[in-house]
Design an enzyme around this catalytic site. Structure first.
Site, mmCIF file in Angstrom:
data_model
loop_
_atom_site.group_PDB
_atom_site.id
_atom_site.type_symbol
_atom_site.label_atom_id
_atom_site.label_comp_id
_atom_site.label_asym_id
_atom_site.label_seq_id
_atom_site.Cartn_x
_atom_site.Cartn_y
_atom_site.Cartn_z
ATOM 1 N N TYR A 205 2.656 6.670 -80.253
ATOM 2 C CA TYR A 205 3.336 8.213 -80.614
ATOM 3 C C TYR A 205 3.284 7.352 -82.667
ATOM 4 C CZ TYR A 205 7.070 10.512 -82.854
ATOM 5 O OH TYR A 205 8.149 11.874 -83.897
ATOM 6 N N GLY B 111 8.937 25.864 -81.706
ATOM 7 C CA GLY B 111 9.834 27.588 -80.763
ATOM 8 C C GLY B 111 10.807 26.389 -80.866
ATOM 9 N N LYS C 125 0.962 8.842 -85.621
ATOM 10 C CA LYS C 125 1.702 9.204 -86.331
ATOM 11 C C LYS C 125 1.144 8.147 -87.826
ATOM 12 C CE LYS C 125 4.539 12.778 -85.115
ATOM 13 N NZ LYS C 125 4.114 13.827 -85.578
ATOM 14 N N VAL D 6 -1.959 22.925 -79.337
ATOM 15 C CA VAL D 6 -2.696 22.464 -80.285
ATOM 16 C C VAL D 6 -3.523 21.135 -79.795
ATOM 17 C CG1 VAL D 6 -0.497 23.371 -81.825
ATOM 18 C CG2 VAL D 6 -0.550 20.957 -80.712
HETATM 19 N N1 NAD Z 1 13.278 15.007 -83.989
HETATM 20 C C1 NAD Z 1 12.986 13.161 -84.741
HETATM 21 O O1 NAD Z 1 14.048 12.931 -85.260
HETATM 22 C C2 NAD Z 1 11.621 13.264 -85.467
HETATM 23 C C3 NAD Z 1 11.323 12.171 -86.183
HETATM 24 C C4 NAD Z 1 10.288 11.742 -86.637
HETATM 25 C C5 NAD Z 1 9.091 12.469 -86.809
HETATM 26 N N2 NAD Z 1 9.397 14.203 -85.532
HETATM 27 C C6 NAD Z 1 8.249 14.541 -85.382
HETATM 28 O O2 NAD Z 1 8.858 15.926 -86.358
HETATM 29 C C7 NAD Z 1 7.661 16.829 -85.036
HETATM 30 C C8 NAD Z 1 8.700 17.956 -84.636
HETATM 31 O O3 NAD Z 1 9.122 18.032 -83.233
HETATM 32 P P1 NAD Z 1 11.111 18.200 -83.354
HETATM 33 O O4 NAD Z 1 11.577 16.212 -83.225
HETATM 34 O O5 NAD Z 1 11.331 19.247 -84.118
HETATM 35 O O6 NAD Z 1 10.911 18.280 -81.643
HETATM 36 P P2 NAD Z 1 11.453 19.494 -80.693
HETATM 37 O O7 NAD Z 1 10.620 18.563 -78.658
HETATM 38 O O8 NAD Z 1 12.659 19.896 -81.160
HETATM 39 O O9 NAD Z 1 9.916 20.424 -80.969
HETATM 40 C C9 NAD Z 1 9.041 20.136 -80.644
HETATM 41 C C10 NAD Z 1 7.811 21.215 -80.365
HETATM 42 O O10 NAD Z 1 6.490 21.109 -80.223
HETATM 43 C C11 NAD Z 1 6.018 21.895 -79.432
HETATM 44 N N3 NAD Z 1 5.284 21.131 -78.854
HETATM 45 C C12 NAD Z 1 5.043 20.265 -77.814
HETATM 46 N N4 NAD Z 1 3.278 20.259 -77.489
HETATM 47 C C13 NAD Z 1 2.698 21.120 -77.693
HETATM 48 C C14 NAD Z 1 1.527 21.527 -77.914
HETATM 49 N N5 NAD Z 1 0.632 20.837 -76.947
HETATM 50 N N6 NAD Z 1 1.490 22.901 -78.547
HETATM 51 C C15 NAD Z 1 2.225 23.579 -79.018
HETATM 52 N N7 NAD Z 1 3.031 23.000 -79.384
HETATM 53 C C16 NAD Z 1 3.927 22.211 -78.743
HETATM 54 C C17 NAD Z 1 7.248 22.051 -78.433
HETATM 55 O O11 NAD Z 1 7.283 23.117 -77.468
HETATM 56 C C18 NAD Z 1 8.483 22.509 -79.008
HETATM 57 O O12 NAD Z 1 8.289 23.284 -79.507
HETATM 58 C C19 NAD Z 1 7.567 15.881 -83.902
HETATM 59 O O13 NAD Z 1 5.739 16.573 -84.651
HETATM 60 C C20 NAD Z 1 7.790 14.999 -84.406
HETATM 61 O O14 NAD Z 1 6.812 14.542 -83.787
HETATM 62 C C21 NAD Z 1 11.101 14.284 -85.181
#
Ligand code: NAD
Length: 263
Positions: A158, A20, A162, A69
């Site tokens: 976190y 989303g 990871k 999830v």
């Molecule tokens: N943005 C960064 O800098 C970054 C860096 C490294 C890793 N990540 C990883 O990338 C992935 C995506 O994160 P993002 O950066 O796009 O952040 P984001 O917050 O934009 O997206 C995360 C999405 O996960 C959904 N979510 C949260 N808890 C949930 C649950 N229990 N069940 C189902 N959906 C759930 C949220 O509603 C949201 O839509 C994550 O695993 C995050 O740890 C992000």
């Protein structure tokens, strides 16, 4: 031979969790643009529906599903309903994630468990459910983080999740390889998404743009390329790992962080 055909996903079905927003939304969009029918799964159904609307506007095929999830039954139901509704599951992107910043000395058991449930246990539940239904040639992609290579204050729970996700990725790869199912990880660098923005929202709901920009500038400085990532950068890595183009790649983590870490 046209190499771009190796990246096509026509006739395939993909599930992307956390789709989303941010990296999940971009990944769902790219997989759909490559021809997959995509199940856009998120805790926030409205945001999943917005992702689906964007995919449909671009001529792709997608449907929204609400899922937590952290709930193994919900993850199993998501996978099973995908197969009963769309006939198959070829790609699972375990992408949903949360970050709660707190020094490890202050993290309580419930909070620690929530971070592990959403970020790590979800990869176990997703991998198990997918393994029951996937055919040879299928692919699981887990979203990890550059934090697997660094320790920073306030991100211990976190990081534990990871780094554990990296271990699950490799072990699933070993266990599912003989069945022709590949399992890999994408480790994004700092990306402008919900997770990185929410850190700069105070109790009153105000978003501190200047603090966000200052951090983004520092993060850009950690990359030899001098910039931060866009969600699309990780989405392209997801497409590669989801497609035939990576058919001999498994148990691997692609670091999409502009060279900020080079492990
Ligand atoms: N943005 C960064 O800098 C970054 C860096 C490294 C890793 N990540 C990883 O990338 C992935 C995506 O994160 P993002 O950066 O796009 O952040 P984001 O917050 O934009 O997206 C995360 C999405 O996960 C959904 N979510 C949260 N808890 C949930 C649950 N229990 N069940 C189902 N959906 C759930 C949220 O509603 C949201 O839509 C994550 O695993 C995050 O740890 C992000």
């Amino acid at each position: 031979m046209d190499p771009s055909t190796a990246f096509r996903l026509d006739g395939r079905v993909a599930v992307v969790t956390g789709a989303g927003s941010g990296i999940g939304r971009a990944s769902a969009g790219v997989l759909a643009a490559a021809g997959a029918r995509v199940v856009v799964a998120d805790l926030d159904l409205q945001s999943a529906e917005a992702t689906v609307a964007g995919i449909k506007d671009d001529g792709g095929e997608a449907m929204a599903r609400r899922v937590d999830v952290a709930d193994p039954d919900a993850v199993t139901a998501l996978v099973d309903e995908t197969v009963s509704g769309l006939g198959r599951l070829d790609v699972l992107v375990n992408n949903a994630g949360i970050m709660i910043r707190r020094p490890l000395t202050e993290v309580g058991p419930e909070e620690f468990d929530r971070v592990l449930s959403v970020n790590l246990k979800s990869m176990l539940y997703g991998g198990q459910a997918a393994a029951r239904v996937m055919r040879p040639g299928s692919s699981i992609v887990n979203t990890l983080s550059t934090i697997i290579d660094f320790a920073t204050a306030g991100t211990g729970s976190y990081a534990a999740a990871k780094k554990g996700g990296e271990a699950l990725t490799r072990t699933f790869a070993v266990e599912l390889g003989p069945r022709g199912i590949r399992v890999n990880g994408v480790a994004p660098g700092w990306t402008d998404t919900g997770i990185t923005r929410e850190r700069h929202v105070d109790e009153s709901g105000r978003f501190w743009q200047d603090r966000f920009d200052e951090l983004a500038g520092r993060m850009a400085g950690s990359s030899p390329l001098g910039t931060v990532a866009e969600p699309l950068d990780s989405a392209y890595a997801v497409l590669y790992l989801a497609s035939e183009a990576s058919r001999f790649v498994t148990g691997h983590v692609i670091r999409v962080n502009g060279g900020a870490s080079m492990a």
